[in-house]
Design a protein around this motif. Structure first.
Motif, PDB file in Angstrom:
ATOM      1  N   GLN A 181      16.618   9.163 -12.185  1.00 56.83           N
ATOM      2  CA  GLN A 181      16.672   7.713 -11.970  1.00 56.83           C
ATOM      3  C   GLN A 181      15.236   7.219 -11.793  1.00 56.83           C
ATOM      4  O   GLN A 181      14.506   7.710 -10.934  1.00 56.83           O
ATOM      5  CB  GLN A 181      17.489   7.390 -10.726  1.00 56.83           C
ATOM      6  N   LEU A 182      14.823   6.257 -12.612  1.00 53.67           N
ATOM      7  CA  LEU A 182      13.443   5.791 -12.597  1.00 53.67           C
ATOM      8  C   LEU A 182      13.377   4.271 -12.545  1.00 53.67           C
ATOM      9  O   LEU A 182      14.000   3.595 -13.354  1.00 53.67           O
ATOM     10  CB  LEU A 182      12.703   6.277 -13.851  1.00 53.67           C
ATOM     11  N   ASP A 183      12.609   3.761 -11.581  1.00 59.00           N
ATOM     12  CA  ASP A 183      12.282   2.340 -11.527  1.00 59.00           C
ATOM     13  C   ASP A 183      10.872   2.177 -12.086  1.00 59.00           C
ATOM     14  O   ASP A 183       9.986   2.977 -11.774  1.00 59.00           O
ATOM     15  CB  ASP A 183      12.320   1.826 -10.089  1.00 59.00           C
ATOM     16  N   VAL A 184      10.661   1.154 -12.909  1.00 60.90           N
ATOM     17  CA  VAL A 184       9.356   0.879 -13.498  1.00 60.90           C
ATOM     18  C   VAL A 184       8.917  -0.505 -13.048  1.00 60.90           C
ATOM     19  O   VAL A 184       9.659  -1.482 -13.212  1.00 60.90           O
ATOM     20  CB  VAL A 184       9.407   0.955 -15.044  1.00 60.90           C
ATOM     21  N   LYS A 185       7.719  -0.589 -12.463  1.00 59.78           N
ATOM     22  CA  LYS A 185       7.213  -1.856 -11.923  1.00 59.78           C
ATOM     23  C   LYS A 185       5.728  -2.008 -12.224  1.00 59.78           C
ATOM     24  O   LYS A 185       4.983  -1.028 -12.208  1.00 59.78           O
ATOM     25  CB  LYS A 185       7.372  -1.904 -10.398  1.00 59.78           C
ATOM     26  N   GLU A 186       5.308  -3.238 -12.428  1.00 57.50           N
ATOM     27  CA  GLU A 186       3.878  -3.515 -12.459  1.00 57.50           C
ATOM     28  C   GLU A 186       3.397  -3.538 -11.012  1.00 57.50           C
ATOM     29  O   GLU A 186       4.167  -3.842 -10.100  1.00 57.50           O
ATOM     30  CB  GLU A 186       3.596  -4.828 -13.159  1.00 57.50           C
ATOM     31  N   CYS A 187       2.131  -3.236 -10.812  1.00 56.63           N
ATOM     32  CA  CYS A 187       1.618  -3.052  -9.446  1.00 56.63           C
ATOM     33  C   CYS A 187       1.765  -4.288  -8.567  1.00 56.63           C
ATOM     34  O   CYS A 187       1.894  -4.170  -7.359  1.00 56.63           O
ATOM     35  CB  CYS A 187       0.172  -2.578  -9.478  1.00 56.63           C
ATOM     36  N   PHE A 188       1.788  -5.474  -9.159  1.00 61.34           N
ATOM     37  CA  PHE A 188       1.924  -6.689  -8.347  1.00 61.34           C
ATOM     38  C   PHE A 188       3.375  -7.010  -8.004  1.00 61.34           C
ATOM     39  O   PHE A 188       3.649  -7.928  -7.245  1.00 61.34           O
ATOM     40  CB  PHE A 188       1.260  -7.890  -9.031  1.00 61.34           C
ATOM     41  N   GLU A 189       4.309  -6.233  -8.520  1.00 63.19           N
ATOM     42  CA  GLU A 189       5.730  -6.452  -8.258  1.00 63.19           C
ATOM     43  C   GLU A 189       6.253  -5.654  -7.063  1.00 63.19           C
ATOM     44  O   GLU A 189       7.416  -5.802  -6.700  1.00 63.19           O
ATOM     45  CB  GLU A 189       6.575  -6.060  -9.480  1.00 63.19           C
ATOM     46  N   ILE A 190       5.402  -4.811  -6.491  1.00 64.30           N
ATOM     47  CA  ILE A 190       5.866  -3.903  -5.448  1.00 64.30           C
ATOM     48  C   ILE A 190       4.739  -3.673  -4.447  1.00 64.30           C
ATOM     49  O   ILE A 190       3.568  -3.678  -4.806  1.00 64.30           O
ATOM     50  CB  ILE A 190       6.321  -2.559  -6.079  1.00 64.30           C
ATOM     51  N   GLY A 191       5.111  -3.450  -3.205  1.00 63.97           N
ATOM     52  CA  GLY A 191       4.130  -3.059  -2.199  1.00 63.97           C
ATOM     53  C   GLY A 191       4.075  -1.548  -2.134  1.00 63.97           C
ATOM     54  O   GLY A 191       5.093  -0.875  -2.312  1.00 63.97           O
ATOM     55  N   PRO A 192       2.908  -0.978  -1.882  1.00 65.16           N
ATOM     56  CA  PRO A 192       2.799   0.485  -1.862  1.00 65.16           C
ATOM     57  C   PRO A 192       3.687   1.150  -0.813  1.00 65.16           C
ATOM     58  O   PRO A 192       4.100   2.295  -0.993  1.00 65.16           O
ATOM     59  CB  PRO A 192       1.320   0.742  -1.590  1.00 65.16           C
ATOM     60  N   LEU A 235     -11.375   1.060 -10.485  1.00 65.58           N
ATOM     61  CA  LEU A 235     -10.012   0.529 -10.515  1.00 65.58           C
ATOM     62  C   LEU A 235     -10.068  -0.932 -10.935  1.00 65.58           C
ATOM     63  O   LEU A 235     -11.004  -1.652 -10.574  1.00 65.58           O
ATOM     64  CB  LEU A 235      -9.381   0.609  -9.125  1.00 65.58           C
ATOM     65  N   PRO A 236      -9.064  -1.409 -11.647  1.00 61.77           N
ATOM     66  CA  PRO A 236      -9.023  -2.828 -11.982  1.00 61.77           C
ATOM     67  C   PRO A 236      -8.725  -3.672 -10.742  1.00 61.77           C
ATOM     68  O   PRO A 236      -8.110  -3.179  -9.783  1.00 61.77           O
ATOM     69  CB  PRO A 236      -7.893  -2.921 -13.003  1.00 61.77           C
ATOM     70  N   ASP A 237      -9.158  -4.919 -10.768  1.00 64.31           N
ATOM     71  CA  ASP A 237      -8.985  -5.817  -9.617  1.00 64.31           C
ATOM     72  C   ASP A 237      -7.539  -5.893  -9.131  1.00 64.31           C
ATOM     73  O   ASP A 237      -7.290  -5.894  -7.934  1.00 64.31           O
ATOM     74  CB  ASP A 237      -9.474  -7.226  -9.947  1.00 64.31           C
ATOM     75  N   GLU A 238      -6.586  -5.952 -10.058  1.00 62.80           N
ATOM     76  CA  GLU A 238      -5.190  -6.129  -9.646  1.00 62.80           C
ATOM     77  C   GLU A 238      -4.624  -4.920  -8.920  1.00 62.80           C
ATOM     78  O   GLU A 238      -3.561  -5.003  -8.309  1.00 62.80           O
ATOM     79  CB  GLU A 238      -4.294  -6.521 -10.832  1.00 62.80           C
ATOM     80  N   LEU A 239      -5.324  -3.800  -8.954  1.00 60.24           N
ATOM     81  CA  LEU A 239      -4.843  -2.597  -8.284  1.00 60.24           C
ATOM     82  C   LEU A 239      -5.597  -2.299  -6.985  1.00 60.24           C
ATOM     83  O   LEU A 239      -5.196  -1.436  -6.211  1.00 60.24           O
ATOM     84  CB  LEU A 239      -4.955  -1.404  -9.238  1.00 60.24           C
ATOM     85  N   LEU A 240      -6.661  -3.039  -6.693  1.00 58.17           N
ATOM     86  CA  LEU A 240      -7.494  -2.740  -5.524  1.00 58.17           C
ATOM     87  C   LEU A 240      -6.735  -2.829  -4.202  1.00 58.17           C
ATOM     88  O   LEU A 240      -6.819  -1.923  -3.374  1.00 58.17           O
ATOM     89  CB  LEU A 240      -8.716  -3.657  -5.488  1.00 58.17           C
ATOM     90  N   ASP A 241      -6.010  -3.916  -3.971  1.00 55.51           N
ATOM     91  CA  ASP A 241      -5.263  -4.060  -2.717  1.00 55.51           C
ATOM     92  C   ASP A 241      -4.187  -2.986  -2.598  1.00 55.51           C
ATOM     93  O   ASP A 241      -3.997  -2.389  -1.535  1.00 55.51           O
ATOM     94  CB  ASP A 241      -4.634  -5.449  -2.604  1.00 55.51           C
ATOM     95  N   PHE A 242      -3.476  -2.741  -3.685  1.00 55.74           N
ATOM     96  CA  PHE A 242      -2.437  -1.714  -3.708  1.00 55.74           C
ATOM     97  C   PHE A 242      -3.036  -0.362  -3.306  1.00 55.74           C
ATOM     98  O   PHE A 242      -2.494   0.338  -2.453  1.00 55.74           O
ATOM     99  CB  PHE A 242      -1.841  -1.643  -5.122  1.00 55.74           C
ATOM    100  N   TYR A 243      -4.151  -0.013  -3.905  1.00 49.67           N
ATOM    101  CA  TYR A 243      -4.853   1.237  -3.627  1.00 49.67           C
ATOM    102  C   TYR A 243      -5.268   1.315  -2.154  1.00 49.67           C
ATOM    103  O   TYR A 243      -5.031   2.321  -1.482  1.00 49.67           O
ATOM    104  CB  TYR A 243      -6.067   1.333  -4.550  1.00 49.67           C
ATOM    105  N   ASP A 244      -5.870   0.249  -1.649  1.00 49.20           N
ATOM    106  CA  ASP A 244      -6.314   0.231  -0.251  1.00 49.20           C
ATOM    107  C   ASP A 244      -5.151   0.348   0.726  1.00 49.20           C
ATOM    108  O   ASP A 244      -5.250   1.022   1.748  1.00 49.20           O
ATOM    109  CB  ASP A 244      -7.105  -1.050   0.047  1.00 49.20           C
ATOM    110  N   GLU A 245      -4.028  -0.300   0.411  1.00 50.88           N
ATOM    111  CA  GLU A 245      -2.865  -0.282   1.300  1.00 50.88           C
ATOM    112  C   GLU A 245      -2.161   1.079   1.312  1.00 50.88           C
ATOM    113  O   GLU A 245      -1.372   1.358   2.208  1.00 50.88           O
ATOM    114  CB  GLU A 245      -1.891  -1.391   0.908  1.00 50.88           C
ATOM    115  N   MET A 246      -2.462   1.932   0.353  1.00 52.32           N
ATOM    116  CA  MET A 246      -1.897   3.281   0.337  1.00 52.32           C
ATOM    117  C   MET A 246      -2.536   4.157   1.412  1.00 52.32           C
ATOM    118  O   MET A 246      -1.989   5.204   1.771  1.00 52.32           O
ATOM    119  CB  MET A 246      -2.112   3.932  -1.038  1.00 52.32           C
ATOM    120  N   GLU A 247      -3.654   3.735   1.961  1.00 51.09           N
ATOM    121  CA  GLU A 247      -4.438   4.540   2.898  1.00 51.09           C
ATOM    122  C   GLU A 247      -3.645   4.983   4.124  1.00 51.09           C
ATOM    123  O   GLU A 247      -3.903   6.049   4.672  1.00 51.09           O
ATOM    124  CB  GLU A 247      -5.687   3.769   3.335  1.00 51.09           C
TER     125      GLU A 247
END
Length: 149
Positions: free
Chosen positions: A32-43, A64-76
């Motif tokens: 079972q796989l969900d596919v999302k763009e990074c701005f559609e989901i919180g890490p 990293l591209p700008d749209e992924l920076l917050d996502f990446y940081d919030e994974m910390e």
């Protein structure tokens, strides 16, 4: 049943196309796989999945591209122990740090406790027919390893 998510960032559509092919391979194996763009989901939502696949294009000299920076940081602050993961993305060999964003994502997942169960997959710009087959196989192998765990 194993449940996985594929999250990606794509500007020109190259990484999105890779995501589509990888998703086909994963689903062929019954995962079972969900596919999302990074701005559609919180890490933080990633922790509810058994498997995590993250894709990104690389910006400039390996960033990293700008749209992924917050996502990446919030994974910390997330705990991905017992999670299986993989990373992929498109890039250009014209830059010295080819696919650097993909490597950054793999390092972040490992640092947060995830097991990266596949070598990072990098494709030069737009995926061609051979790359399509490689992406689908990447997805199938990820699913097989997820199921076997």
């Amino acid at each position: 049943m194993n449940k996985a998510i594929l999250v990606y960032a794509s500007m020109s559509g190259n990484t999105e196309l890779m995501a589509t092919y990888i998703a086909e391979g994963v689903k062929e194996k019954g995962v079972q796989l969900d596919v999302k763009e990074c701005f559609e989901i919180g890490p933080e939502e990633l922790v509810s999945y058994d498997g995590i696949i993250i894709g990104s294009y690389t910006w400039g000299e390996g960033e990293l591209p700008d749209e992924l920076l917050d996502f990446y940081d919030e994974m910390e602050h997330l705990d991905f122990r017992y999670k299986k993961s993989a990373v992929f993305g498109s890039g250009s060999t014209l830059y010295s740090n080819y696919g650097g964003a993909v490597d950054l994502l793999a390092e972040k997942l490992k640092a947060r406790g995830a097991e990266v169960i596949a070598d990072p997959l990098k494709v030069e710009l737009t995926p061609n027919e051979e790359d399509e087959l490689i992406c689908k196989e990447f997805g199938r192998q990820f699913a097989e390893k997820l199921i076997a765990s």
